[in-house]
Enzyme design. Structure first.
Site, short mmCIF file in Angstrom:
data_model
loop_
_atom_site.label_atom_id
_atom_site.label_comp_id
_atom_site.label_asym_id
_atom_site.label_seq_id
_atom_site.Cartn_x
_atom_site.Cartn_y
_atom_site.Cartn_z
CG ASP A 151 -9.65 -0.72 4.70
OD1 ASP A 151 -9.43 -0.87 3.49
OD2 ASP A 151 -9.01 -1.28 5.61
CE LYS A 208 -3.72 -2.63 2.02
NZ LYS A 208 -4.53 -3.06 3.16
CD GLN A 255 -3.67 -4.81 6.43
OE1 GLN A 255 -3.59 -3.78 5.79
NE2 GLN A 255 -4.27 -5.89 5.98
#
Ligand code: NAP
Length: 282
Positions: free
Chosen positions: A121, A54, A98
């Protein structure tokens, strides 16, 4: 029939190039660069690999990114505090925690504490609720990547039979909602679905998001279907999807490979979301 292979890497490269142009115009207009902040708690090797990817992707499109690597013994309150601080930091456009997090931390509480305007997200209850109600918001990256692939392939979703296998908050549910929003007739399947292959065989558009290697074989594919395989499963033969690629590509009109299908789209859509979040905060 031999299916057309949907090249996720190529579609993702096009998306990333559009984001790079968007970042350049954002900087010219606002005198600052969009910033993504990632957080990992503990030292899960897979998380490290995903997050590194990312950051690399951010760099490629000219976006800034910062990382917080926290020790595995971090408490829920410590992580909550970091997430709230990032929410209040005017420089930060996107926050990504994450998953998974260690057992002492409730992931739902952490996600709910992310500022919805920075929830790149798309997992906060606010953004999931907006999606459920058909309102604009940040949509989670893998589902929007699936939709982007279908758009790029020119798949006509209006009135199409779409079958989604999997009902996770991360993939299955939002994909089904996006397909419904595109006027497909949507069936959601899961572990209790009876006659799974027969239900799948109705699908003009089949989306597999299960996590069981090669669960869906030739008997689950309608001739001429478009098959999007979200599954990523590590096996002795390497990475495979939820669909038996060899068998399905004899029957389908188009199919995503694993790897190289949906995977590259997920990171590309994270960049899209981070730029959108930055623009919305101007
Ligand atoms: P998940 O949370 O484990 O959900 C799996 C879903 O599949 C559940 O809804 C489950 O049903 C259903 N299921 C399990 N076994 C089944 C069976 N035998 N028949 C029918 N349905 C079954 O997984 P996820 O996070 O959605 O991820 C799914 C897959 O996508 C995984 O392989 C993951 O690695 C991959 N993934 C890929 C990307 C990418 O970027 N390409 C991103 C995210 C995830 P119940 O609800 O009844 O338990």
């Amino acid at each position: 029939m031999s299916a057309r292979i949907i090249d996720g890497k190529a579609v993702a490269a096009g998306v990333r190039s559009r984001v790079a142009d968007g970042v350049a115009s954002f900087e010219a207009e606002n005198g600052r660069t969009p910033l993504l902040v990632t957080v990992i708690v503990g030292d899960d090797p897979a998380s490290e690999v995903y997050v590194k990817g990312k950051h690399r992707a951010c760099e490629e499109v000219g976006m800034r990114s910062l990382h917080h690597g926290l020790p595995a013994k971090t408490t829920e309150n410590e992580l909550l505090e970091l997430v709230r601080t990032l929410g209040e930091d005017a420089d930060v456009d996107g926050i990504l925690v994450q998953l998974p997090v260690p057992d002492q931390i409730d992931p739902d509480r952490i996600i709910a504490a992310i500022d919805p305007a920075k929830d790149v997200d798309g997992l906060t209850p606010v953004n999931a609720g907006r999606l459920a109600q058909g309102m604009p918001g940040l949509v989670s990256c893998t589902p929007s990547g699936v939709m982007e692939l279908l758009r790029h392939e020119g798949v006509d979703l209006e009135g199409a039979e779409a079958v989604v296998i999997g009902r996770s908050k991360l993939v299955g549910i939002p994909v089904a909602r996006l397909l419904l929003g595109a006027n497909a007739t949507v069936t959601s399947c899961h572990s209790r679905t009876r006659e799974l292959a027969a239900v799948c065989r109705r699908a003009d558009v089949l989306i597999a998001a299960v996590g069981v290697p090669r669960l869906l074989g030739a008997e689950a594919i309608k001739p001429g279907a478009v098959v999007i395989d979200v599954g990523i499963n590590r096996t002795d033969d390497g990475l495979v999807g939820d669909v038996d690629f060899e068998a399905a590509s004899e029957i389908a009109a188009a199919i995503t490979p694993v790897p190289g299908g949906v995977g590259p789209m997920t990171i590309a859509m994270l960049l899209v979301n981070t730029l959108a979040a930055a623009r919305a905060r101007v």
